[in-house]
Design a protein around this motif. Structure first.
Motif, PDB file in Angstrom:
ATOM      1  N   GLN A   1      24.642  13.020  40.869  1.00  0.00           N
ATOM      2  CA  GLN A   1      25.587  12.182  40.134  1.00  0.00           C
ATOM      3  C   GLN A   1      25.888  10.885  40.869  1.00  0.00           C
ATOM      4  N   GLN A   2      25.606  10.860  42.176  1.00  0.00           N
ATOM      5  CA  GLN A   2      25.803   9.646  42.961  1.00  0.00           C
ATOM      6  C   GLN A   2      24.572   8.734  42.950  1.00  0.00           C
ATOM      7  N   ALA A   3      23.455   9.232  42.439  1.00  0.00           N
ATOM      8  CA  ALA A   3      22.217   8.448  42.438  1.00  0.00           C
ATOM      9  C   ALA A   3      22.256   7.379  41.353  1.00  0.00           C
ATOM     10  N   THR A   4      21.859   6.184  41.705  1.00  0.00           N
ATOM     11  CA  THR A   4      21.817   5.097  40.731  1.00  0.00           C
ATOM     12  C   THR A   4      20.424   4.920  40.139  1.00  0.00           C
ATOM     13  N   THR A   5      19.457   5.657  40.662  1.00  0.00           N
ATOM     14  CA  THR A   5      18.098   5.630  40.143  1.00  0.00           C
ATOM     15  C   THR A   5      17.563   7.058  40.159  1.00  0.00           C
ATOM     16  N   PRO A   6      16.697   7.441  39.237  1.00  0.00           N
ATOM     17  CA  PRO A   6      16.174   8.816  39.239  1.00  0.00           C
ATOM     18  C   PRO A   6      15.454   9.142  40.552  1.00  0.00           C
TER      19      PRO A   6
ATOM     20  N   PRO B   1      20.523  15.537  33.321  1.00  0.00           N
ATOM     21  CA  PRO B   1      19.534  14.770  32.554  1.00  0.00           C
ATOM     22  C   PRO B   1      19.484  13.308  32.984  1.00  0.00           C
ATOM     23  N   GLY B   2      18.255  12.807  33.072  1.00  0.00           N
ATOM     24  CA  GLY B   2      18.046  11.416  33.440  1.00  0.00           C
ATOM     25  C   GLY B   2      18.120  11.135  34.918  1.00  0.00           C
ATOM     26  N   LYS B   3      18.428  12.145  35.731  1.00  0.00           N
ATOM     27  CA  LYS B   3      18.600  11.937  37.164  1.00  0.00           C
ATOM     28  C   LYS B   3      17.362  12.291  37.990  1.00  0.00           C
ATOM     29  N   VAL B   4      16.410  13.002  37.389  1.00  0.00           N
ATOM     30  CA  VAL B   4      15.240  13.475  38.140  1.00  0.00           C
ATOM     31  C   VAL B   4      13.975  12.863  37.550  1.00  0.00           C
ATOM     32  N   ALA B   5      13.267  12.109  38.374  1.00  0.00           N
ATOM     33  CA  ALA B   5      12.022  11.486  37.939  1.00  0.00           C
ATOM     34  C   ALA B   5      10.824  12.400  38.129  1.00  0.00           C
ATOM     35  N   GLY B   6      10.937  13.330  39.078  1.00  0.00           N
ATOM     36  CA  GLY B   6       9.801  14.197  39.348  1.00  0.00           C
ATOM     37  C   GLY B   6      10.148  15.268  40.357  1.00  0.00           C
TER      38      GLY B   6
ATOM     39  N   GLY C   1       8.955  13.532  30.649  1.00  0.00           N
ATOM     40  CA  GLY C   1       9.337  12.414  31.494  1.00  0.00           C
ATOM     41  C   GLY C   1       9.538  12.766  32.950  1.00  0.00           C
ATOM     42  N   VAL C   2       9.510  14.050  33.284  1.00  0.00           N
ATOM     43  CA  VAL C   2       9.641  14.479  34.681  1.00  0.00           C
ATOM     44  C   VAL C   2       8.253  14.845  35.203  1.00  0.00           C
ATOM     45  N   ARG C   3       7.790  14.127  36.195  1.00  0.00           N
ATOM     46  CA  ARG C   3       6.444  14.325  36.722  1.00  0.00           C
ATOM     47  C   ARG C   3       6.401  15.453  37.752  1.00  0.00           C
TER      48      ARG C   3
END
Length: 397
Positions: A177-182, A220-225, A246-248
């Motif tokens: 929740q503190q991440a500003t990018t995935p 949701p939306g916080k994990v890119a991979g 969308g999650v690699r």
């Protein structure tokens, strides 16, 4: 015929024909079919006090030149991760400087860089969950400030104090929740770090994967991979099939990456991957050891030639298995050894004296397999350096 001297565990020597290099070409455009990161190592100053427990004294010219070379082959760099000796010699101050310098190089080269976010700057062995969260967030914010992509690494602190999967859900939710990018989540197996036993709340990967997938679903939306480093193709394929769109999946499987990366593009895949749908991308220490070969293989996939991909990359898997042989956490020695053989660092030295972690026969097998898989970038230089090392250790070469 030029030959290279090999040393068996019995002490007996033999000679093998020295092959030409693969003579692969750098890509003229961005790689398209796979996202690939080489998890890069660090090079210490050869004259530094590279003994266990001493602060890392980095040769920044050689370390950053290695990253520029990776970018020139079209791969991204994964930095300040276990390959860079996190928790095995790279102290907190050196880690922060590495992240800042590596991110700057990525901007200069137009390359993609992701870096490890952990809790390892905290000296205490055991800290409460809230301090684990705070430690993660401190490193996360620093990484974001540098402009690098965060890889949320497995934390020894969390492994020590977590009592159930609920604790993992709590910590990861608070950090994400503190991440500003995935971010990329890193699942590092016990072969790489025995202190991570039972991570994600279970010693059974099937149960633990449920925690991992729930973390992704609940944020949701916080994990890119996800980067999986369990050295178990079945676990990676199973988890990959359940990832949200969308999650690699980034393979960290240095034993089975050829089939995992190739996926459906292969005409003939190993039995372990026949039920696979899709493919994994790559975030591999092995790709730091064989960067030109890895690039050429992905270029073959880009050209729609999976047979050529297998021809190029297939032979490197045996080499990687040797580099990552048990005890697997000493694989960094093989990565640095190959970087030295290939002319990317002036001396075979490692932070914390880790260059002594493998035997001469083990290194000889690396030489043999690198030669066979065309992973020696300058075979004559590699031969000269290896033979000099043998002579220094009393072996006739």
């Amino acid at each position: 015929m030029t030959t290279i001297r090999l040393l068996a565990a019995s002490g007996e020597t033999s000679d093998a024909a020295l092959n030409d290099s693969g003579a692969y070409a750098r890509p003229v455009a961005s790689l398209q079919s796979r996202v690939a990161y080489a998890a890069a190592h660090v090079v210490p100053k050869a004259h530094a006090d590279n003994t266990p427990g001493r602060p890392a004294d980095i040769d920044w010219d050689a370390t950053l030149a290695f990253r520029r070379n990776v970018y020139s082959w079209g791969l991204g760099v994964a930095d300040a991760m276990d390959t860079a000796q996190r928790n095995m010699g790279l102290d907190a101050a050196a880690t922060r400087e590495l992240i800042a310098r590596s991110a700057e190089v990525a901007r200069e080269e137009g390359g993609s860089v992701v870096v490890g976010v952990n809790t390892d700057h905290v000296d205490e062995e055991r800290i409460p969950l809230q301090r684990v969260i705070d430690a993660y967030v401190e490193q996360l914010h620093f990484t974001e400030e540098q402009g690098a992509g965060p890889v949320l690494m497995a934390s020894r602190h969390l492994a020590r104090v977590a009592e159930s999967r609920t604790d993992y859900l709590r910590v990861y939710a608070a950090v994400l929740q503190q991440a500003t990018t995935p971010v990329v989540l890193h699942w590092l197996g016990t072969a790489f770090d025995p202190q991570l036993e039972g991570y994600f709340g279970s010693g059974d990967w099937r149960d633990a994967s449920g925690t991992l997938l729930r973390i992704i679903a609940e944020n949701p939306g916080k994990v890119a991979g996800v980067k999986m480093s369990l050295l178990n193709a079945e676990s990676e394929i199973t988890v990959r099939a359940q990832l949200p769109e969308g999650v690699r999946m980034f393979t960290g499987d240095d034993f089975n990456y050829v089939g995992l990366i190739g996926g459906d593009s292969l005409n003939s895949v190993p039995e372990r991957a026949k039920r696979d749908e899709g493919h994994s991308d790559a975030l591999l220490g092995a790709f730091a050891a064989i960067t030109p070969v890895a690039s050429a293989a992905i270029q073959a996939l880009d050209a729609g030639d999976p047979a050529r991909y297998l021809e190029i990359l297939g032979p490197t898997e045996e080499l990687s298995r040797q580099v990552f042989a048990a005890p697997t956490f000493y694989y960094k020695t093989g990565v640095a050894f190959l970087a030295w053989l290939n002319g990317h660092q002036p001396a075979f030295q490692m932070v914390g004296g880790l260059h002594s972690a493998r035997s001469l026969p083990h290194l000889s097998r690396i030489v043999e397999l690198a030669n066979a898989s065309l992973a020696l970038e300058d075979p004559e230089l590699a031969r000269e350096r290896w033979h000099g090392m043998l002579r220094l250790n009393g072996v006739d070469a």
